[in-house]
Write an enzyme that holds these catalytic residues in place. Structure first.
Site, short mmCIF file in Angstrom:
data_model
loop_
_atom_site.label_atom_id
_atom_site.label_comp_id
_atom_site.label_asym_id
_atom_site.label_seq_id
_atom_site.Cartn_x
_atom_site.Cartn_y
_atom_site.Cartn_z
N GLU A 296 0.82 -1.21 0.00
CA GLU A 296 0.00 0.00 0.00
C GLU A 296 0.85 1.26 0.00
O GLU A 296 0.65 2.17 0.80
CB GLU A 296 -0.94 -0.02 1.21
N ASP A 374 -8.52 -8.60 4.16
CA ASP A 374 -8.29 -7.49 5.08
C ASP A 374 -9.40 -7.36 6.12
O ASP A 374 -10.25 -6.48 6.00
CB ASP A 374 -8.18 -6.18 4.28
N GLU A 402 -12.35 -1.80 12.25
CA GLU A 402 -12.20 -1.04 11.00
C GLU A 402 -13.33 -1.32 9.99
O GLU A 402 -13.92 -0.39 9.46
CB GLU A 402 -10.84 -1.37 10.38
#
Ligand SMILES: *[C@@H]1O[C@H](CO)[C@@H](O)[C@H](O)[C@H]1NC(C)=O
Ligand SMILES: *[C@@H]1O[C@H](CO)[C@@H](O)[C@H](O)[C@H]1NC(C)=O
Ligand SMILES: *[C@@H]1O[C@H](CO)[C@@H](O)[C@H](O)[C@H]1NC(C)=O
Ligand SMILES: *[C@@H]1O[C@H](CO)[C@@H](O)[C@H](O)[C@H]1NC(C)=O
Ligand SMILES: *[C@@H]1O[C@H](CO)[C@@H](O)[C@H](O)[C@H]1NC(C)=O
Ligand SMILES: *[C@@H]1O[C@H](CO)[C@@H](O)[C@H](O)[C@H]1NC(C)=O
Ligand SMILES: *[C@@H]1O[C@H](CO)[C@@H](O)[C@H](O)[C@H]1NC(C)=O
Ligand SMILES: *[C@@H]1O[C@H](CO)[C@@H](O)[C@H](O)[C@H]1NC(C)=O
Ligand SMILES: *[C@@H]1O[C@H](CO)[C@@H](O)[C@H](O)[C@H]1NC(C)=O
Length: 834
Positions: A296, A374, A402
């Site tokens: 990323e 993820d 998240e």
């Protein structure tokens, strides 16, 4: 005094702000043999204030005083004459003589014996003694006077937490306020909260904390900041917790001024040696480094065509002389092309790491997210766990939610972790539970365990909401023993956090155990992932955001079909990354469990599941069921009125009320999206049919105008209304055509970041209620500046008496860039959820 007693007899419960978490030591009545069973004096076998054993003594004193009002004396040598002894095995032998009946203790393990004349709490080391102390106090704080004698040893030596704290004090994916460690690019001066955090973590046997974000800023390495890190480490040390640091791989160049950060370059190695020496000079017991590289946008060894092992070993060699380890994240992947049927981000970790098995130094631990993508609401266990028999591994979990509602939704995550832990990967056709692989047992590795991203902040609730603390508690318990039962752990947490009332324990247990399944039902089903907005806040719905980009979290949904074909025969080949038996199960659509169907297979919406339902009907039904369950959380909680202190009761109440509304936003967005895409109607005729709604755009508007919301499914009927001016209130009104009676009056609106609009609802000019768009201050999730699935909210006024023909009027006063947006009004007769 009399007033206090009077209040006590009414069941008065003192207001609490959550700061003490599950270590409240709240008073319990002492009945029966209680007092005589409690120790009256304590021998603490280390007089050094910074020792964990000393800390244990203080906790015992505070706990006994708090829970049972019993004052006890502490001495540091008088072993024989005390009724409780706490220390290490060695200290015990020295001060008290030989120990009898204690089985072999492993590192950090402890022996707890309440059966004999004295209570014995004996640790293999000082940490163990502290853990045993918290265990004993947990029993007492739950009113448990069972006579016990047993040893407890950890399943794993790595029981870490990661904080994604930035140097400026913000926290990536943190929902409980700013950092307790950093502000303005420096470590903070007041370390009170750090000490309080240390205490919570130690009580659940966490032994290290990485304090800065994996997306690391090299300025953590300035001498001033390293001095600050040393102060933080000094605060954690008495609690048996080591500090670790995240590194930025390019630091030698961007921070050190070298021309390169090539991990094999001599000047780079020398630079890291110096830095490492500077750190260990200040923090001699630094736990080690955490590295996110080539991921990323983070720099990494690939820049120089070096392997990930080259990078990991560089650091491993530096920390080795000091006893440190390197946690190297397996979260490495490149951008992909969805037009290529075989491209698959889920394959990346095995592709990158499998070939390096055996090349990592023995103090390197590969930190592997539980699933290959993820932190989604459901993923299969990462196949990497089965592919590195010659490498140490740890599992990476998230306490911070998240993708799971960002603490604004109640989601007890431990049952999800347990499904991963208990997955049998059948390596070499032998039992290979993920929990035995991650702890090092299956492949006979010395190092292993877990790391959880926690991200507590300065909010007194730590994580942003009271109920989310069950996840932190459960993480620690399961890191110590991943075979523990998620519901039993939860019950301990509830008793310690909210007291022993049977109804309180049963109710919060039920809500919590229902919460992950419900969240999965109203977010993403059948293994399609969370369907949240992956390009923006990771919070509310946005199914289209998964596809047509390089991030590889694809659903491959089109007009007829959906799902990732990850088979070997016709798809990406991902299923072939699992050992034979597991690969065969996932390869075959008949043996793939329904809850992972779309993870492994691309099928028509009309494909029939084992349940007999079609995929699309399952989506519709699950979203309705999940949202319905979420409505019950508020009513379940409200049944505890009077049994929980007002401060926490109201805080949680507000969150659950919000969650109920937002679960309907989720439900409708996902259902409308797939109905629109597939054109296949809901057999039960709910999707797209909302007989109890009045669309704002259909009302008489003054100072309001229609607004097309994008994506379209984020507004009922695709349209909302916003005020035409930034300063003047808008009015939306209508005559009610429903039969007279009592209704719940729900208003769906958008709570946009950057303003605090005010709304008022009237019936025939009589005010029914009002609210303010201030969720950015009162809720925990990332706010949005747009009218979308993140800002969409609902407020409900219950039991409103309505007469047919009444005029319903909503006045919305804009503020800042919040144009008092309205989506629709629902008038709901009892029992209707819509
Ligand atoms: C007491 O604690 C200190 C600080 O942790 C430690 O250095 C010392 O070795 C301990 N003493 C004994 C006798 O274990
Ligand atoms: C009391 O604590 C012990 C030790 O943790 C445990 O085994 C037992 O189940 C507990 N008893 C009750 C009633 O919770
Ligand atoms: C903190 O450092 C960043 C660069 O890493 C810089 O942009 C920012 O201005 C600094 N903030 C303060 C308050 O010094
Ligand atoms: C890395 O290898 C590729 C292909 O072998 C080559 O094209 C590239 O120039 C190399 N990069 C560096 C920095 O050595
Ligand atoms: C096989 O893969 C192709 C894409 O290469 C896809 O279009 C097709 O639907 C797949 N067939 C089956 C039976 O899944
Ligand atoms: C899926 O739907 C397409 C288009 O309607 C059809 O051609 C195909 O045969 C269907 N596949 C299966 C396996 O039913
Ligand atoms: C899907 O939405 C588009 C754009 O709003 C619209 O044109 C189309 O008619 C919708 N299709 C269905 C089946 O509802
Ligand atoms: C903590 O967060 C809540 C929202 O969860 C908010 O209402 C409160 O103001 C925050 N308090 C502090 C001290 O940050
Ligand atoms: C209202 O404020 C927004 C920004 O907050 C601005 O873009 C817009 O032009 C303003 N509209 C009017 C009508 O003043």
């Amino acid at each position: 005094m009399r007033a206090l007693l009077f209040l006590a007899s009414l069941g008065f419960v003192a207001a609490e702000n959550g700061l003490d978490g599950w270590l409240r030591y709240a008073p319990l009545p002492c009945s029966g043999h209680c007092h005589s069973s409690l120790p009256s004096s304590i021998a603490v076998l280390n007089a050094t204030e910074t020792s964990p054993v000393y800390v244990a003594g203080t906790e015992l004193q505070n706990g006994l005083k708090g829970v049972y009002g019993k004052h006890v004396k502490v001495s540091h040598t008088k072993c024989k004459s005390s009724s409780l002894v706490v220390g290490t095995l060695d200290q015990y032998r020295e001060h008290c003589g030989p120990v009898h009946g204690v089985p072999e203790l492993e590192e950090d393990g402890f022996w707890l014996n309440t059966k004999g004349k004295n209570v014995q709490i004996i640790g293999q080391n000082e940490k163990g003694a502290l853990y045993g102390t918290f265990e004993y106090l947990s029993m007492l704080a739950q009113g448990n006077f069972t006579k016990v004698s047993y040893a407890s040893n950890p399943a794993a030596n790595i029981r870490w937490v990661n904080q994604w704290d930035n140097m400026d004090g913000s926290i990536e994916r943190g929902f409980g306020g700013p950092s307790i460690f950093f502000e303005k690019n420096r470590t903070v001066e007041d370390l009170t909260r750090v000490r309080e955090y240390a205490r919570l973590l130690a009580s659940v046997r966490i032994n290290a904390v990485v304090i800065n974000n994996v997306n690391a800023n090299p300025i953590i390495l300035t001498p001033e900041n390293l001095d600050g890190v040393a102060q933080i480490a000094d605060v954690f040390r008495p609690y048996g917790i080591q500090v670790g640091l995240s590194l930025n791989f390019a630091s030698p160049q961007t921070f050190g001024g070298l021309s390169t950060f090539d991990p094999l370059d001599a000047s780079v190695i020398e630079w890291w040696s110096k830095i490492t020496a500077q750190i260990y000079e200040r923090v001699p017991d630094m736990a080690g480094y955490l590295v996110k590289a080539d991921s990323e946008g983070q720099p990494g060894p690939q820049t120089y065509n070096r392997t990930l092992a080259d990078a990991a070993n560089l650091f491993a060699k530096e920390v080795k002389p000091y006893g440190g380890i390197v946690m190297y994240r397996a979260f490495v992947y490149n951008q992909l092309d969805e037009n290529v049927w075989t491209d698959d981000r889920a394959k990346a970790a095995v592709d990158f790491f499998k070939k390096l098995d055996g090349e990592f130094d023995d103090n390197v631990v590969i930190q592997i997210k539980y699933g290959p993508i993820d932190f989604q609401v459901r993923e299969p266990a990462s196949p990497l766990f089965a592919n590195l028999p010659k490498t140490s591994m740890a599992i990476e979990l998230q306490v911070t939610q998240e993708y799971l509602g960002q603490q604004s939704h109640l989601v007890y995550v431990a049952p999800l972790w347990k499904e991963i832990f208990d997955t049998d990967l059948r390596v070499d056709h032998k039992p290979s539970l993920v929990r035995d692989i991650m702890t090092g047992k299956r492949f006979n590795r010395k190092l292993g365990g877990s790391a959880a991203v926690v991200n507590v902040g300065t909010n007194t609730t730590w994580l942003g909401s009271h109920l989310s603390m069950s996840n932190l508690y459960a993480y620690g318990r399961l890191a110590w023993n991943p075979a523990d039962d998620a519901e039993e752990v939860l019950k301990d947490w509830i008793r310690l956090t909210f007291g022993l009332d049977r109804k309180v324990v049963d109710t919060i247990t039920r809500m919590s155990m229902e919460s992950w399944p419900a969240y999965e039902q109203y977010s993403g089903n059948l293994g399609i992932q969370t369907l949240t907005d992956i390009l923006y806040t990771h919070y509310g719905p946005n199914p289209a955001s998964q596809d047509n980009n390089g991030w590889g979290q694809w659903t491959r949904a089109d007009h007829t079909s959906i799902g990732m074909d990850r088979t070997v025969s016709n798809g990406t080949g991902y299923s072939g990354q699992y050992p034979e038996e597991v690969a065969a199960m996932y390869e075959n659509i008949e043996t793939t469990p329904d809850n992972l169907l779309l993870w492994f297979h691309h099928v028509n919406y009309t494909h029939r599941l084992k349940s007999g339902k079609t995929v699309i009907q399952h989506f519709y039904d699950a979203h309705y069921t999940g949202a319905e369950t979420a409505q019950t959380f508020l009513t379940q909680w409200e049944s505890l009125h009077g049994k929980i202190d007002t401060e926490r009761f109201n805080h949680v109440r507000r969150f659950l009320d919000y969650q109920g509304g937002h679960s309907i936003v989720w439900r409708d967005a996902i259902n409308d999206f797939y109905y629109n895409l597939s054109g296949i109607p809901d057999e039960a005729k709910r999707v797209g049919h909302h007989p109890w709604r009045i669309e704002a755009e259909d009302m008489k508007l003054q100072g309001y105008k229609a607004y097309d919301v994008t994506p379209f499914e984020m507004a009922s009927g695709t349209v909302a209304v916003v005020t035409t001016s930034n300063t003047t209130a808008g009015i939306a009104s209508t005559r009610i055509g429903f039969a007279s009676g009592k209704y719940d009056l729900a208003v769906n609106y958008y709570d946009v970041y950057g303003g605090k609009a005010e709304w008022k609802v009237y019936l025939n000019d009589r005010e029914v209620g009002q609210w303010v768009g201030n969720g950015e201050d009162t809720l925990s999730h990332t706010p949005s500046t747009l009218l979308d699935g993140h800002s969409a909210s609902r407020v409900t006024f219950r039991n409103v008496k309505i007469h047919k023909g009444d005029t319903l009027k909503i006045v919305g006063k804009p503020d800042g860039n919040e144009p008092a947006p309205l989506d629709y009004v629902s008038l709901l007769p009892a029992g209707i959820v819509d």
